[in-house]
Design an enzyme around this catalytic site. Sequence first.
Site, PDB file in Angstrom:
ATOM      1  N   LYS A  41      35.826  18.155  56.869  1.00 48.11           N
ATOM      2  CA  LYS A  41      36.465  19.389  56.221  1.00 48.11           C
ATOM      3  C   LYS A  41      37.291  19.821  57.457  1.00 48.11           C
ATOM      4  O   LYS A  41      38.262  20.838  56.882  1.00 48.11           O
ATOM      5  CB  LYS A  41      34.996  20.287  56.793  1.00 48.11           C
ATOM      6  CG  LYS A  41      33.848  20.714  56.057  1.00 48.11           C
ATOM      7  CD  LYS A  41      34.117  20.840  54.781  1.00 48.11           C
ATOM      8  CE  LYS A  41      32.958  20.341  53.972  1.00 48.11           C
ATOM      9  NZ  LYS A  41      32.650  20.766  52.771  1.00 48.11           N
ATOM     10  N   SER A  84      23.833  14.195  58.763  1.00 49.01           N
ATOM     11  CA  SER A  84      23.905  13.726  56.567  1.00 49.01           C
ATOM     12  C   SER A  84      24.478  12.191  57.114  1.00 49.01           C
ATOM     13  O   SER A  84      25.245  11.770  55.718  1.00 49.01           O
ATOM     14  CB  SER A  84      25.481  14.423  56.563  1.00 49.01           C
ATOM     15  OG  SER A  84      26.221  14.613  57.556  1.00 49.01           O
TER      16      SER A  84
HETATM   17  N1  PMP Z   1      28.373  16.474  56.165  1.00 50.66           N
HETATM   18  C1  PMP Z   1      28.281  17.654  56.746  1.00 50.66           C
HETATM   19  C2  PMP Z   1      27.477  17.586  57.882  1.00 50.66           C
HETATM   20  C3  PMP Z   1      28.968  18.509  56.290  1.00 50.66           C
HETATM   21  O1  PMP Z   1      29.257  19.581  56.800  1.00 50.66           O
HETATM   22  C4  PMP Z   1      28.691  18.360  55.144  1.00 50.66           C
HETATM   23  C5  PMP Z   1      30.376  19.433  54.302  1.00 50.66           C
HETATM   24  N2  PMP Z   1      28.839  20.643  53.712  1.00 50.66           N
HETATM   25  C6  PMP Z   1      28.438  16.553  54.136  1.00 50.66           C
HETATM   26  C7  PMP Z   1      28.059  16.216  54.586  1.00 50.66           C
HETATM   27  C8  PMP Z   1      29.420  17.291  53.137  1.00 50.66           C
HETATM   28  O2  PMP Z   1      30.238  17.700  52.538  1.00 50.66           O
HETATM   29  P1  PMP Z   1      31.229  18.286  50.824  1.00 50.66           P
HETATM   30  O3  PMP Z   1      30.134  19.282  51.034  1.00 50.66           O
HETATM   31  O4  PMP Z   1      32.278  17.681  50.573  1.00 50.66           O
HETATM   32  O5  PMP Z   1      29.856  17.567  49.943  1.00 50.66           O
END
Ligand code: PMP
Length: 326
Positions: free
Chosen positions: A46, A274
């Site tokens: 991010k 994730s």
């Molecule tokens: N993994 C984590 C730990 C995240 O904080 C995020 C963002 N919410 C994502 C994956 C997914 O990224 P995106 O918002 O670009 O889909």
Amino acid sequence: MTSHREPLDSVLDTIGETPLVRVHASPDTVPVYAKLESFNPGASVKDRIALYMLEQMLERGELSPGGTVIEPTAGNTGIGLAIAAGQLGLDAIFVVPERFSVEKQQLMTALGAEIINTPTEDGMGGAIDRAHELADELDDAVVPQQFANPLNAEAHYELTAPEIFDALDGAVGAIVAGCGTAGTLMGIARYALEQNPDTHICAVEPEGSLYSTTKGKDVPEAEYKIEGIGTHNVATNELFDPDIVDSVEQVADRDAHDELKRLAREEGHLVASSAGAASVASLRLARKIEFGDVDAPHNSVVTIFPDSSERYLSKGIYRSFDEWEN
Ligand code: PMP
């Protein structure tokens, strides 16, 4: 572009140019490569969108120098925005649902931001509403709103995707990424499809999330522990475009948890849930490409490991599955 081989002026200059590393559990003939986004200064993917969105909004005059950034965020975006806002001379306020990890909230505070918690049961929707209310009350405040801001995906189109294609000399068969806002997947996918329209694009979500419904699948809604990806209401994920996605892969909490532990033990990666989910989905897809069940223009799969497990130690991420809290 950051070379990391010469003195830099600002921590902002260290954002991006993250390493792309082979996942060794993948088949020899269809390697999976993961982009390690914890190498960013705020230790997540991010940081990229935070800096990109603020720079673009300042340039366009949507945000004034010395103004305030308010964002509803699960945490990583807040950390990235707090770093960028601090270095660009802006104030930052974050609206965070209570259930999100305390590490993230402590880091945002350390970076000089103000945190406002909203009740867990109101979800991200409650945080979004509160952020807009606050922005109306303050002068010179903007809500970048990563869930709806095309600059989020554009950051990945402009920066993350070219890094991937350079590293592999364009030999990218498939892109696999977990979808929260879907900015990461959408930005990289658009660039990849311009390079080769046959590139396979795979969205990853936890079991219980509803992105699959956009591809006509009738999946049950349920709570999940994987943090940072998934949706309970696709109408709030305005950036997600199902037309450029070939498949949506669901991963169970237990499989993501097993995989993030395996990645640490066997491959030395300290990554969170994730990334565990993204790895599971990437390995499944690599096997399908290997067996000829999915066509891809090159024998490779690229995924994103968005952040580090250290951010979730308080939630017992490395304890047993049942002790891991969300
Ligand atoms: N993994 C984590 C730990 C995240 O904080 C995020 C963002 N919410 C994502 C994956 C997914 O990224 P995106 O918002 O670009 O889909």
